[in-house]
Design an enzyme around this catalytic site. Structure first.
Site, PDB file in Angstrom:
ATOM      1  N   CYS A   1      40.470  27.287  54.494  1.00 37.91           N
ATOM      2  CA  CYS A   1      39.049  27.170  54.149  1.00 37.91           C
ATOM      3  C   CYS A   1      38.763  27.010  52.658  1.00 37.91           C
ATOM      4  O   CYS A   1      38.048  26.099  52.258  1.00 37.91           O
ATOM      5  CB  CYS A   1      38.308  28.396  54.671  1.00 37.91           C
ATOM      6  SG  CYS A   1      38.531  28.593  56.438  1.00 37.91           S
TER       7      CYS A   1
ATOM      8  N   GLU B   1      29.739  29.827  60.125  1.00 40.27           N
ATOM      9  CA  GLU B   1      30.529  31.042  60.399  1.00 40.27           C
ATOM     10  C   GLU B   1      31.047  31.635  59.086  1.00 40.27           C
ATOM     11  O   GLU B   1      31.329  30.901  58.146  1.00 40.27           O
ATOM     12  CB  GLU B   1      31.692  30.718  61.351  1.00 40.27           C
ATOM     13  CG  GLU B   1      32.620  29.582  60.911  1.00 40.27           C
ATOM     14  CD  GLU B   1      33.797  30.023  60.079  1.00 40.27           C
ATOM     15  OE1 GLU B   1      34.008  31.230  59.941  1.00 40.27           O
ATOM     16  OE2 GLU B   1      34.493  29.138  59.539  1.00 40.27           O
TER      17      GLU B   1
HETATM   18  C1  UGA Z   1      37.524  32.755  54.173  1.00 37.14           C
HETATM   19  C2  UGA Z   1      36.255  33.588  53.922  1.00 37.14           C
HETATM   20  O1  UGA Z   1      36.608  34.887  53.461  1.00 37.14           O
HETATM   21  C3  UGA Z   1      35.425  33.707  55.191  1.00 37.14           C
HETATM   22  O2  UGA Z   1      34.208  34.386  54.913  1.00 37.14           O
HETATM   23  C4  UGA Z   1      35.112  32.299  55.707  1.00 37.14           C
HETATM   24  O3  UGA Z   1      34.350  32.329  56.896  1.00 37.14           O
HETATM   25  C5  UGA Z   1      36.408  31.571  55.978  1.00 37.14           C
HETATM   26  O4  UGA Z   1      37.159  31.493  54.746  1.00 37.14           O
HETATM   27  C6  UGA Z   1      36.079  30.205  56.489  1.00 37.14           C
HETATM   28  O5  UGA Z   1      35.471  29.406  55.761  1.00 37.14           O
HETATM   29  O6  UGA Z   1      36.307  29.922  57.678  1.00 37.14           O
HETATM   30  P1  UGA Z   1      39.950  33.265  55.174  1.00 37.14           P
HETATM   31  O7  UGA Z   1      40.324  31.954  54.570  1.00 37.14           O
HETATM   32  O8  UGA Z   1      40.321  33.519  56.582  1.00 37.14           O
HETATM   33  O9  UGA Z   1      38.353  33.471  55.085  1.00 37.14           O
HETATM   34  O10 UGA Z   1      40.644  34.434  54.352  1.00 37.14           O
HETATM   35  P2  UGA Z   1      40.255  35.346  53.081  1.00 37.14           P
HETATM   36  O11 UGA Z   1      40.362  36.750  53.471  1.00 37.14           O
HETATM   37  O12 UGA Z   1      38.979  34.906  52.477  1.00 37.14           O
HETATM   38  O13 UGA Z   1      41.465  35.033  52.084  1.00 37.14           O
HETATM   39  C7  UGA Z   1      41.647  33.741  51.504  1.00 37.14           C
HETATM   40  C8  UGA Z   1      42.745  33.794  50.477  1.00 37.14           C
HETATM   41  O14 UGA Z   1      42.334  34.520  49.318  1.00 37.14           O
HETATM   42  C9  UGA Z   1      44.038  34.479  50.949  1.00 37.14           C
HETATM   43  O15 UGA Z   1      45.138  33.693  50.535  1.00 37.14           O
HETATM   44  C10 UGA Z   1      44.018  35.818  50.242  1.00 37.14           C
HETATM   45  O16 UGA Z   1      45.294  36.322  50.020  1.00 37.14           O
HETATM   46  C11 UGA Z   1      43.335  35.451  48.943  1.00 37.14           C
HETATM   47  N1  UGA Z   1      42.673  36.582  48.274  1.00 37.14           N
HETATM   48  C12 UGA Z   1      41.637  37.233  48.873  1.00 37.14           C
HETATM   49  C13 UGA Z   1      43.100  36.974  47.007  1.00 37.14           C
HETATM   50  O17 UGA Z   1      44.032  36.376  46.434  1.00 37.14           O
HETATM   51  N2  UGA Z   1      42.447  38.010  46.381  1.00 37.14           N
HETATM   52  C14 UGA Z   1      41.415  38.660  46.952  1.00 37.14           C
HETATM   53  O18 UGA Z   1      40.865  39.588  46.313  1.00 37.14           O
HETATM   54  C15 UGA Z   1      41.011  38.272  48.229  1.00 37.14           C
END
Ligand code: UGA
Length: 467
Positions: free
Chosen positions: A258, A149
Site C-alpha cells: 500500500c 478501507e
Molecule cells: C497500511 C495502513 O497502515 C493502513 O491503514 C491502510 O489501510 C493500508 O496500508 C492500505 O492502504 O491498505 P499495511 O501496509 O498493512 O497498512 O501495514 P502498516 O502497519 O501500515 O505497515 C507498513 C510498513 O511500515 C511496514 O513495512 C512496517 O514495518 C513499516 N512501519 C510501520 C515502520 O517502519 N515504522 C512504523 O512506525 C510503522
C-alpha cells in the site's frame, strides 16, 4: 445489529475477504465473486489463500452467511456491490484501474437500484469517471459511494470491527446514509463527505503515515552520527499530544503493497494536475536509501561482503503476515547477493524461494544463523526477541547482529557477547575483521562513556576517531 442486507463483493483478495467476512459478522448476507477459479474453489473448500490472523475464524463462524462464486450474475440480487479489487501501480506510478473497469464490465443487470461502493484505493477523480462510465452503459440506476478501507495487514479484522473512523463520500446523501447503515453496531465517528474528498482522505492518510516513518528514519540516521538514541527521541517527541507516538518506529524502511503504491500514486496525481509534490519525492527516496543502509553497516564490520554468510531474519514486510510485496527484505537480500554474499533467510510464514533465487531459505532460526558472519533482523517477528542467546552465538561464525527494527535491547545483546548495531542507536564498539580494522584504522579500543547517560538507555560507546 444492522438490518440484514445482501452484499456482493468483487474480489476475493485480502480487502475483499476481510470486508466480506466482517460484513457477514455484522449480520449481512455476503456473496464474494472472484475471477480466479482456483481461489474460489479453495475458499469453497474452507481454505484461505493467505495468512491473516482472525480471518479464518470469522469466515468459518459466518459460513452460513457467506458464499463464493465465479459468476457475477449471482450478485444481481445484492443491495450493495463492494469493489475490492487490486489497483497496482503502472510503470508511470499512476494507479492501474484495469481491475476496477473489468468489475464494471461484469456488473449484473439488476431489476432495482444497486449501490456500487468503492473500497479499493483509487486516484481522486475515479468516482466521477465511474459515474460517467455507468451512465454511458445505461446503468444510471447504479449509485456510487467511496468508502475507503483503513485496514492494516495482520490486524485487519480488528481494524474493520474497531475502526478509528468510517469515511463515506457520496454523490447523494441517501446513498451515504445507506452505506452508513451497513455498519450499525460499530461505534466510531463517521465522516460523510463528497466523493473526491473521501478518495483524497485515503491517499493522504497513507502518505502521511509514510512521511512520519521516513521522518523518524532520517532522525535515526542523524542520531547515529551524533550519538543520540532514536528510541528515546521518538518517545520524547511522541508524548507531545499534538504529535502522538504512532508510526514513529525507526527501522529499515516501510514496505507492503500500500504505502509505496499510494505515495507514488498521490505524487503522480499531483504531477498530472500540475503540482510537484516535493515532500513525497523525498519520502520515497529516504525509504529507498534506508533499506540499503544495512549493507553499509555490515561492511563496516565485515569489509567486502563477497563470500561472507549473512542470515536475513524475517522476510514479510511486517510481522503477522506472509505478504512479501515491496518487502525491505527483498531489497536487502538482493543487494547482499549482488555483493557476492552467501544469503540464508528465515521467516515463520513468508516463502521467498521464488523471488530470492540464489538465497537459501531455512526452516528455523538456528539453522539460518549456522556459520553466519552476521544476522540481520529485517522483520520484528516475536520469535526473534530471544535471538541474542548462547545457542545462537555458538552457531554463528561471528557474533554480529544488525537489528533493522530495534527489536533487541542493545545492552543485553552486547552483554550476551554480540556486536550489535540497531537503527539510530548508540553504536557498537567497532569490532571489525582484522583486515577491515587495519584499513579503517580501528585497531585502537573504543572510547567508552561509561555509566548510564542520563535519559539514554545503556552505555554510550564511541568508536575511535578515524585516522
Ligand atoms: C497500511 C495502513 O497502515 C493502513 O491503514 C491502510 O489501510 C493500508 O496500508 C492500505 O492502504 O491498505 P499495511 O501496509 O498493512 O497498512 O501495514 P502498516 O502497519 O501500515 O505497515 C507498513 C510498513 O511500515 C511496514 O513495512 C512496517 O514495518 C513499516 N512501519 C510501520 C515502520 O517502519 N515504522 C512504523 O512506525 C510503522
Amino acid at each position: 445489529m444492522a438490518e440484514s442486507r445482501t452484499i456482493g463483493v468483487f474480489g476475493a483478495g485480502w480487502v475483499g475477504l476481510v470486508t466480506g467476512g466482517c460484513l457477514a459478522e455484522l449480520g449481512h448476507k455476503v456473496i464474494v465473486r472472484d475471477v480466479v477459479p482456483d481461489r474460489v474453489a479453495a475458499l469453497q473448500a474452507g481454505r484461505l489463500p493467505f495468512h491473516e490472523p482472525d480471518l479464518p475464524e470469522v469466515l468459518a463462524r459466518n459460513s452460513g452467511r457467506i458464499r463464493y462464486t465465479l459468476d457475477a450474475d449471482e450478485l444481481a440480487g445484492a443491495d450493495v456491490l463492494f469493489i475490492c479489487v487490486q489497483t497496482p501501480p503502472t510503470y508511470s506510478g499512476d494507479a492501474d484501474l484495469s481491475y476496477v473497469w473489468s468489475a464494471l464490465d461484469d456488473l449484473p443487470r439488476a431489476e432495482r437500484r444497486q449501490l456500487l461502493v468503492m473500497k479499493s484505493t483509487v486516484p481522486v477523480g475515479t468516482g466521477e469517471k465511474v459515474r460517467a462510465a455507468l451512465e454511458a452503459r445505461s446503468l444510471a440506476n447504479v449509485g456510487y459511494v467511496s468508502n475507503p478501507e483503513f485496514l492494516a495487514e495482520g490486524t485487519a479484522v480488528r481494524d474493520f470491527m474497531n475502526p478509528d473512523r468510517i469515511v463515506i463520500g457520496a454523490f447523494a446523501p441517501e446513498d451515504a446514509a445507506f452505506v452508513e447503515s451497513l455498519y450499525v453496531g460499530i461505534e466510531t465517528p463517521v465522516v460523510q463527505t463528497d466523493v473526491a474528498s473521501a478518495e483524497m482522505i485515503k491517499l493522504a492518510a497513507n502518505a502521511f503515515l509514510s512521511t512520519r516513518i521516513s521522518f523518524i528514519n532520517e532522525i535515526a540516521n542523524v542520531c547515529e552520527l551524533v550519538g543520540a538514541d532514536v528510541e528515546s527521541v521518538a518517545q520524547g517527541v511522541g508524548l507531545d499530544h499534538r504529535l502522538g507516538p504512532h508510526f514513529f518506529r525507526a527501522g529499515v524502511g516501510w514496505g507492503g503493497s500500500c504505502f509505496g503504491k499510494d505515495v507514488s500514486a498521490l505524487k503522480q496525481l499531483a504531477g498530472n494536475s500540475g503540482y510537484h509534490f516535493q515532500l513525497l519525492a523525498a519520502v520515497i527516496e529516504v525509504n529507498e536509501l534506508q533499506k540499503r543502509r544495512v549493507i553499509a553497516k555490515l561492511e563496516k564490520h565485515l569489509g567486502r561482503l563477497r563470500g561472507k554468510t549473512i542470515a536475513v531474519l524475517g522476510l514479510a514486510f511486517k510481522p503477522n503476515t506472509d505478504d512479501l510485496r515491496d518487502a525491505p527484505s527483498l531489497v536487502i537480500a538482493s543487494r547482499l547477493l549482488a555483493e557476492g554474499a552467501v544469503v540464508r533467510t528465515w521467516d515463520p510464514v513468508a516463502d521467498a524461494r521464488e523471488r530470492l533465487q540464489g538465497a537459501t531459505q531455512c526452516d528455523n532460526i538456528l539453522e539460518t544463523v549456522r556459520g553466519a558472519d552476521a544476522a540481520v533482523i529485517v522483520t520484528e517477528w516475536n520469535e526473534l526477541r530471544d535471538l541474542a542467546s548462547e545457542q545462537v552465538r555458538e552457531e554463528m561464525a561471528r557474533p554480529l547482529i544488525i537489528d533493522g527494527r530495534n527489536l533487541l535491547d542493545p545492552q543485553a545483546t552486547r552483554l550476551a557477547g554480540f556486536a550489535y548495531e540497531g537503527v539510530g542507536r548508540p553504536t557498537s564498539p567497532f569490532e571489525a575483521l582484522p583486515e577491515v580494522a587495519e584499513r579503517e584504522g580501528a585497531a585502537k579500543p573504543p572510547v567508552r562513556v561509561s555509566g548510564p547517560v542520563e535519559g539514554v538507555r545503556g552505555n554510550r560507546e564511541v568508536p575511535p576517531a578515524r585516522n
